[in-house]
Write an enzyme that holds these catalytic residues in place. Structure first.
Site, short mmCIF file in Angstrom:
data_model
loop_
_atom_site.label_atom_id
_atom_site.label_comp_id
_atom_site.label_asym_id
_atom_site.label_seq_id
_atom_site.Cartn_x
_atom_site.Cartn_y
_atom_site.Cartn_z
N ARG A 157 -9.57 1.43 8.58
CA ARG A 157 -9.13 0.10 8.96
C ARG A 157 -10.21 -0.66 9.74
O ARG A 157 -10.02 -1.82 10.06
CB ARG A 157 -7.90 0.21 9.84
CG ARG A 157 -6.59 -0.20 9.16
CD ARG A 157 -5.59 -0.33 10.25
NE ARG A 157 -4.27 -0.79 9.93
CZ ARG A 157 -3.33 -0.13 9.30
NH1 ARG A 157 -3.56 1.04 8.77
NH2 ARG A 157 -2.13 -0.64 9.18
N LYS A 174 0.82 -1.21 0.00
CA LYS A 174 0.00 0.00 0.00
C LYS A 174 0.86 1.27 0.00
O LYS A 174 0.62 2.17 -0.77
CB LYS A 174 -0.90 0.06 1.24
CG LYS A 174 -1.99 -0.98 1.29
CD LYS A 174 -3.01 -0.65 2.39
CE LYS A 174 -2.40 -0.60 3.78
NZ LYS A 174 -1.98 -1.90 4.31
N ARG A 194 11.32 -1.16 11.03
CA ARG A 194 10.30 -0.82 12.03
C ARG A 194 10.17 -1.96 13.03
O ARG A 194 10.23 -3.11 12.65
CB ARG A 194 8.95 -0.61 11.32
CG ARG A 194 8.83 0.76 10.69
CD ARG A 194 7.68 0.85 9.73
NE ARG A 194 6.45 0.21 10.19
CZ ARG A 194 5.32 0.19 9.49
NH1 ARG A 194 5.27 0.76 8.29
NH2 ARG A 194 4.25 -0.41 9.95
N ARG A 199 -0.24 -8.37 13.65
CA ARG A 199 -0.85 -7.42 12.71
C ARG A 199 -1.76 -8.15 11.74
O ARG A 199 -2.78 -7.64 11.32
CB ARG A 199 0.24 -6.66 11.97
CG ARG A 199 0.81 -5.54 12.82
CD ARG A 199 2.14 -5.07 12.31
NE ARG A 199 2.07 -4.39 11.04
CZ ARG A 199 3.09 -4.33 10.17
NH1 ARG A 199 4.22 -4.94 10.46
NH2 ARG A 199 2.96 -3.68 9.05
N ARG A 214 11.54 -5.30 4.67
CA ARG A 214 11.20 -3.89 4.51
C ARG A 214 12.10 -2.99 5.35
O ARG A 214 12.42 -3.29 6.49
CB ARG A 214 9.75 -3.67 4.91
CG ARG A 214 9.35 -2.21 4.92
CD ARG A 214 7.91 -2.04 4.69
NE ARG A 214 7.15 -2.17 5.92
CZ ARG A 214 5.83 -2.00 5.98
NH1 ARG A 214 5.14 -1.76 4.88
NH2 ARG A 214 5.20 -2.12 7.11
P1 ADP Z 1 0.99 -1.42 7.71
O1 ADP Z 1 0.00 -1.00 6.66
O2 ADP Z 1 2.27 -1.85 7.13
O3 ADP Z 1 0.43 -2.37 8.71
P2 ADP Z 1 0.84 1.26 8.87
O4 ADP Z 1 2.03 2.12 8.76
O5 ADP Z 1 -0.33 1.55 8.00
O6 ADP Z 1 1.38 -0.21 8.63
O7 ADP Z 1 0.31 1.23 10.38
C1 ADP Z 1 1.16 0.97 11.46
C2 ADP Z 1 0.37 0.99 12.76
O8 ADP Z 1 -0.26 2.28 12.96
C3 ADP Z 1 -0.77 0.00 12.85
O9 ADP Z 1 -0.34 -1.28 13.26
C4 ADP Z 1 -1.68 0.67 13.91
O10 ADP Z 1 -1.19 0.51 15.21
C5 ADP Z 1 -1.54 2.15 13.57
N1 ADP Z 1 -2.57 2.59 12.61
C6 ADP Z 1 -2.35 3.09 11.35
N2 ADP Z 1 -3.50 3.40 10.73
C7 ADP Z 1 -4.50 3.09 11.60
C8 ADP Z 1 -5.93 3.16 11.55
N3 ADP Z 1 -6.58 3.62 10.45
N4 ADP Z 1 -6.62 2.74 12.63
C9 ADP Z 1 -6.01 2.28 13.74
N5 ADP Z 1 -4.68 2.17 13.85
C10 ADP Z 1 -3.91 2.57 12.80
#
Ligand code: ADP
Ligand code: ZN
Length: 219
Positions: free
Chosen positions: A90, A15, A157, A168, A124
């Site tokens: 999400r 993404k 990360r 996750r 990554r």
């Molecule tokens: P990835 O898509 O690789 O899982 P992100 O960078 O999008 O990673 O998100 C990392 C973390 O940030 C998530 O595991 C969560 O804790 C938090 N997070 C990001 N976006 C949201 C969201 N829309 N709702 C709740 N938590 C979020």
């Protein structure tokens, strides 16, 4: 170009990479809630302190917080002509809240098998300075451990470590996977599948662009 897009896919489905490419090709801002949160944590803000524990453990930040952050961001003037949302919504509750704020034109769905994702996430690397994402398998930086864009240092990360990846995934299957059905009933969905670890990112981007053309969102 006026276009309001969201991009769905499991963690590590690409993404972030696709969003960053689409942003420059379509000339619309990319909004990544993950990037916003990591930045707040890095800056040590009040919000950063409240959310750190969720990111560290791979849990979702509570809906009220996320929704407030995204509302503030979408209301900025640079979003008037469209945007691409990466990592939001999400949960169903977030999707419903988004519906109240704007009308989305299309949803991009990245379908990637889990085995591929686990391999990719462990490879990554992220720029500590600007957030740009690299991958040691397919998207290596020109110089080891250095960001091509800004020269900042690359790091892994904490949530890209194996134990957290599994968590996750569980969270994704339970809370985020149902969103696809939600959007299928409401907006055009462009699904792009990726079935190999080393599929070049530009191939996926081209298929997304084709999908946007078919929907006449771009010419
Ligand atoms: P990835 O898509 O690789 O899982 P992100 O960078 O999008 O990673 O998100 C990392 C973390 O940030 C998530 O595991 C969560 O804790 C938090 N997070 C990001 N976006 C949201 C969201 N829309 N709702 C709740 N938590 C979020
Ligand atoms: Zn950088």
């Amino acid at each position: 170009m006026k276009m309001k897009l969201i991009i769905l896919g499991a963690p590590g489905s690409g993404k972030g990479t696709q969003t960053s490419r689409l942003k420059s090709m379509l000339n619309i801002p990319a909004i990544s809630t993950g990037d916003i949160f990591r930045n707040e944590i890095k800056e040590g803000t009040e919000l950063g302190k409240r959310i750190k524990k969720y990111l560290d453990s791979g849990q979702l930040v509570p809906d009220e917080i996320v929704i407030e952050v995204i509302k503030g961001r979408i209301n900025q003037p640079d979003c008037k002509n469209g945007f691409i949302l990466d990592g939001f919504p999400r949960t169903l509750e977030q999707a419903r809240a988004l519906d109240e704020i704007v009308k989305i034109d299309a949803c991009i769905n990245l379908a990637v098998p889990k085995e591929i994702i686990v391999k990719r996430l462990s490879a990554r690397r992220t720029c500590r300075n600007c957030g740009e994402v690299y991958n040691l398998l397919v998207l290596r930086p020109k110089v080891d451990n250095i960001c091509d864009k800004c020269g900042g240092p690359l790091y892994q990360r904490d949530d890209d470590k194996e134990e957290v990846i599994e968590e996750r995934f569980r969270v994704y299957e339970k809370q985020t996977a149902p969103l696809l059905e939600y959007y299928r009933q409401r907006v055009p969905v462009i699904t792009v599948s990726c079935n190999s670890v080393d599929a070049p990112p530009e191939l996926i981007t081209n298929r997304i662009i084709d999908g946007l053309k078919k929907l006449k969102l771009i010419s």
